[in-house]
Design a protein around this motif. Structure first.
Motif, PDB file in Angstrom:
ATOM      1  N   PHE A  56       3.256  13.666  -1.689  1.00  0.00           N
ATOM      2  CA  PHE A  56       2.442  14.418  -0.734  1.00  0.00           C
ATOM      3  C   PHE A  56       2.650  13.865   0.671  1.00  0.00           C
ATOM      4  N   TRP A  57       2.871  14.767   1.639  1.00  0.00           N
ATOM      5  CA  TRP A  57       3.205  14.352   2.999  1.00  0.00           C
ATOM      6  C   TRP A  57       2.151  13.459   3.630  1.00  0.00           C
ATOM      7  N   ASP A  58       0.908  13.595   3.211  1.00  0.00           N
ATOM      8  CA  ASP A  58      -0.162  12.761   3.778  1.00  0.00           C
ATOM      9  C   ASP A  58       0.123  11.275   3.582  1.00  0.00           C
ATOM     10  N   THR A  80       0.827  -1.202   0.000  1.00  0.00           N
ATOM     11  CA  THR A  80       0.000   0.000   0.000  1.00  0.00           C
ATOM     12  C   THR A  80       0.865   1.256   0.000  1.00  0.00           C
ATOM     13  N   PRO A  81       0.257   2.448  -0.176  1.00  0.00           N
ATOM     14  CA  PRO A  81       0.991   3.680   0.114  1.00  0.00           C
ATOM     15  C   PRO A  81       1.512   3.678   1.556  1.00  0.00           C
ATOM     16  N   ASP A  82       2.547   4.478   1.797  1.00  0.00           N
ATOM     17  CA  ASP A  82       3.274   4.423   3.064  1.00  0.00           C
ATOM     18  C   ASP A  82       2.401   4.706   4.281  1.00  0.00           C
ATOM     19  N   HIS A  83       1.386   5.564   4.125  1.00  0.00           N
ATOM     20  CA  HIS A  83       0.599   5.969   5.303  1.00  0.00           C
ATOM     21  C   HIS A  83      -0.250   4.834   5.862  1.00  0.00           C
ATOM     22  N   TRP A  84      -0.326   3.712   5.140  1.00  0.00           N
ATOM     23  CA  TRP A  84      -1.078   2.546   5.613  1.00  0.00           C
ATOM     24  C   TRP A  84      -0.181   1.488   6.262  1.00  0.00           C
TER      25      TRP A  84
END
Length: 439
Positions: free
Chosen positions: A237-239, A111-115
């Motif tokens: 994007f930082w999010d 997944t993207p990093d935030h997950w």
């Protein structure tokens, strides 16, 4: 087992197998169900599916399920696995349902990093081993939580810094640590990639059919859908990510950290960062950074340029171990040693060496993970190695965001000294109803 022996062993295991070949499919059929390793994939659009393919190239691995929030991706990947293996994996749109499977041994997090943190900690709690893409997580604090979860639940975790499994990097490390180059003065790193600029700006659009966008956002802030913040370009994007610094930075910096006598988190970090190219680009992250990491054993100097494609020694990216007797330059294609000249002896101080024609090492990294699932030995890139590499990327990103040229990190206290703004970025704020896991 030392890294070179690992390389030889896993190279033999994986280079002979060609996915979907009759021989491999026959070998899979001969594996007793009790000896199979059943994996699930969470996040199937890009790198995650590539890592799954490397798993499936091993005879003992079976894909038990695929999870994604995009029905279009899910349809495509399930069909591809069926075409490759003759079996369709179970379909999931919520990773928590996949983790409920009692017969699931391990998960791949693509997944993207935030997950990464939410899924990895939940997987460990559910008794599953974890292969997680790099960087380990999207914040310093989340990396800690993941390492704690792997330890607390006794799970095997491999962080996807696959260069640790590559022959060129293994041999380079051995040459450096053997003293062949003499005392290492510094390690120069550079990464010049055009995609580091981010995409041209686009207007928001309706959410594509088949996409659960709210679930994709998960703990990240609520925002209108924009294709620039979705598949393929979210990392600007930082999010969700940390730009070119966290994408390539953790790979290259890890190779400098790996030669330290006692690999450690950075303490003092000096950062210059800027967005030089502002031509209608859509990104939060920086296209240009120079970072100095004064370490106990040597200096690490990292030079990053989004939008450029050339670099030192004619290579867009690379690592130069600068020693008293010579410099060793390595990237994924191989390495070369440039000897220093001895004016008294009128000869090179050491013999030049060269290794060429190397290929990617994802398959070897995956083979190491699968072997460790069976033996319960530590992986070649365990959680602490992933955490330390991620810190080397996150700290300069934080410095740039808060406008600090220098940050001092106290790893024992897990905080920055004397910088409140930087400390506020150590931990993320999760959007309800998602809750940051507890350590």
């Amino acid at each position: 087992m030392n890294p070179r022996r690992r390389f030889i062993k896993y190279s033999a295991l994986t280079t002979a197998g060609i996915l979907a070949s009759p021989a491999l499919l026959q070998a899979k059929r001969r594996i007793a169900p009790s000896d199979q390793i059943r994996v699930g994939l969470i996040g199937a659009n890009n790198m995650g599916f590539g890592i799954l393919r490397h798993h499936l190239a091993l005879p003992e691995v079976v894909c038990a399920g695929i999870c994604d929030i995009d029905q279009n991706v899910l349809d495509r990947r399930i069909k591809e696995v069926n075409d490759l293996t003759g079996k369709s994996p179970e379909r999931f749109t919520d990773f928590r349902k996949l983790l409920e499977k009692k017969d699931l041994d391990a998960v791949i997090i693509g997944t993207p990093d935030h997950w990464h943190c939410l899924i990895a900690t939940a997987a460990c709690e559910a008794g599953k081993d974890v292969y997680v893409e790099k960087p380990m997580a999207n914040s310093i604090g989340e990396c800690d939580l993941m390492a704690q979860a792997a330890s607390n639940y006794g799970r095997i975790m491999q962080v996807g810094q696959q260069q640790r499994s590559g022959q060129a990097f293994i041999e380079s490390r051995e040459l450096v640590k053997s003293g062949y180059l003499g005392k290492i003065r510094k390690v120069n790193i550079w990464s010049n990639f055009n995609y580091g600029l981010g995409n041209l700006k686009k207007s928001p659009t309706p959410v594509p059919d088949g996409v659960d966008y709210d679930f994709w956002l998960g703990p990240a802030p609520k925002r209108d859908f924009n294709p620039n913040r979705f598949h393929g370009s979210w990392r600007h994007f930082w999010d969700y990510g940390g730009g070119l610094m966290s994408d390539w930075g953790v790979h290259l910096l890890d190779m400098a950290i790996w030669i330290e006598e006692n690999p450690a988190a950075p303490s003092r970090v000096l950062t210059y960062a800027s967005n030089v190219n502002l031509e209608n680009r859509d990104r939060d992250t920086f296209d240009t950074m120079n970072v100095l990491y004064p370490k106990k054993d040597f200096l690490i100097n990292y030079d990053m340029n989004g939008g450029l494609q050339t670099g030192p020694y004619g290579k867009p990216y690379g690592i130069g171990y600068v020693g008293e007797k010579g410099t060793l330059v390595v990237n994924r294609n191989g390495y070369e040693i440039y000897p220093e000249w001895d004016p008294e002896a009128k000869a090179p101080k050491i013999e030049a060496k060269k290794l060429e024609g190397m290929k990617e090492s994802h398959n070897l990294h995956v083979a190491n993970f699968v072997e460790c699932i069976k033996t319960r030995n530590q992986t070649i890139c365990p959680p602490e190695a992933g955490r330390i590499a991620a810190l080397h990327a996150h700290i300069p990103n934080i410095a740039a965001r808060v406008g600090a040229e220098e940050l001092i990190w106290n790893d024992a206290k897990r905080e920055f000294e004397g910088n409140k703004a930087a400390n506020e970025l150590v931990w993320p704020s999760y959007r309800e109803p998602w809750v940051l896991p507890k350590g």
